[in-house]
Design a protein around this motif. Sequence first.
Motif, PDB file in Angstrom:
ATOM      1  N   UNK A 182       0.792  -1.116   0.061  1.00  0.00           N
ATOM      2  CA  UNK A 182      -0.134  -0.235  -0.016  1.00  0.00           C
ATOM      3  C   UNK A 182       1.040   1.216   0.102  1.00  0.00           C
ATOM      4  N   UNK A 183       0.416   2.217  -0.745  1.00  0.00           N
ATOM      5  CA  UNK A 183       1.101   3.528  -0.629  1.00  0.00           C
ATOM      6  C   UNK A 183       0.251   4.337   0.057  1.00  0.00           C
ATOM      7  N   UNK A 184       0.528   5.235   1.078  1.00  0.00           N
ATOM      8  CA  UNK A 184      -0.304   6.164   1.850  1.00  0.00           C
ATOM      9  C   UNK A 184       0.215   7.590   1.203  1.00  0.00           C
ATOM     10  N   UNK A 185      -0.656   8.004   0.333  1.00  0.00           N
ATOM     11  CA  UNK A 185       0.030   9.464  -0.109  1.00  0.00           C
ATOM     12  C   UNK A 185      -0.392  10.388   1.092  1.00  0.00           C
ATOM     13  N   UNK A 186       0.414  11.532   1.322  1.00  0.00           N
ATOM     14  CA  UNK A 186       0.030  12.695   2.042  1.00  0.00           C
ATOM     15  C   UNK A 186      -1.011  13.511   1.152  1.00  0.00           C
ATOM     16  N   UNK A 187      -0.750  14.813   1.315  1.00  0.00           N
ATOM     17  CA  UNK A 187      -1.598  15.686   0.630  1.00  0.00           C
ATOM     18  C   UNK A 187      -0.909  16.016  -0.788  1.00  0.00           C
ATOM     19  N   UNK A 188      -1.647  15.480  -1.757  1.00  0.00           N
ATOM     20  CA  UNK A 188      -1.056  15.625  -3.274  1.00  0.00           C
ATOM     21  C   UNK A 188      -2.056  16.426  -3.932  1.00  0.00           C
ATOM     22  N   UNK A 204      -2.698  22.929   6.180  1.00  0.00           N
ATOM     23  CA  UNK A 204      -2.016  21.572   6.088  1.00  0.00           C
ATOM     24  C   UNK A 204      -0.251  21.785   5.663  1.00  0.00           C
ATOM     25  N   UNK A 205      -0.063  22.941   5.011  1.00  0.00           N
ATOM     26  CA  UNK A 205       1.201  23.042   4.667  1.00  0.00           C
ATOM     27  C   UNK A 205       2.116  23.134   5.582  1.00  0.00           C
TER      28      UNK A 205
END
Length: 247
Positions: A182-188, A204-205
Amino acid sequence: MSASGRVALVTGASRGIGRAVAIELAARGYRVAVNYRSSESTAMDVVRAIERLGGTAMAARADVSDRELADSLAAQVERDLGPVEILVCNAGITRDNLLMRMKDSEWDDVLRTNLSSVYYCVKAVIRGMMKARFGRILAMGSVSGLVGNAGQANYAAAKAGIAGLIRSVAREAAGRGVTANVIAPGYIDTDMTSGLPDDVKSGILPRIPAGRYGRPEDIASAAAFLVSDEAAYITGQVLAVDGGMTM
Ligand code: NDP
């Protein structure tokens, strides 16, 4: 990396992360099925982009939250390109709402599209992978599935569910040369996040140590590694690709 014309099916590949994964895999020599649900013209743009790179691709319409359509998608890819050797379960939606206000339909839609679709797609291809003694399964989770997120109880539950599902598949298939991760992306930065209010985005930044939002290509390069021959000994893992957000 030795892709040698292997067949990859990427769900939800008409836009965003799926698009970048499809293009990256094609650039590395995979023949790619670009699945989409409704955006035919953007899916065809992805196919054309791959062909411009000298690669091979097909567009395949299917709502993967429907078991029969997921089955026929796998059958169509097998007919047109060959048996699926690489499965990237990327299709996903959000229906954000605070739990107190969440409608059952928002819960059901997200669980069906983001979690049941992974079950359907994996089930449609795993027998072939086990027989071939080779396969790569990769699913898109989310940092929301790791740490939760206010307004995303449905989404976080589905993404956490993906991790449990994929780890179990990894255990069942490891002896047959099939890995599942699994890849768990952050904020894309994609259509999925572009609609978030500016105050949410700017909040978020500062939580991203890398100091920038992620790009679809950041996920695509991690995906390409995890499905490669070189990643044969990596299975059952959840890899956060999030600029350090959840470390
Ligand atoms: P986008 O909204 O940009 O793209 C979603 C893609 O999924 C589209 O190609 C869409 O097809 C497809 N899709 C949606 N539902 C279905 C369905 N039922 N059957 C087939 N295809 C479907 O999303 P992202 O690129 O941002 O996200 C991709 C994945 O990454 C998702 O699983 C998401 O949850 C996950 N993710 C994204 C993050 C982000 O910050 N962007 C963070 C963490 C995880 P169509 O164009 O036809 O509608």
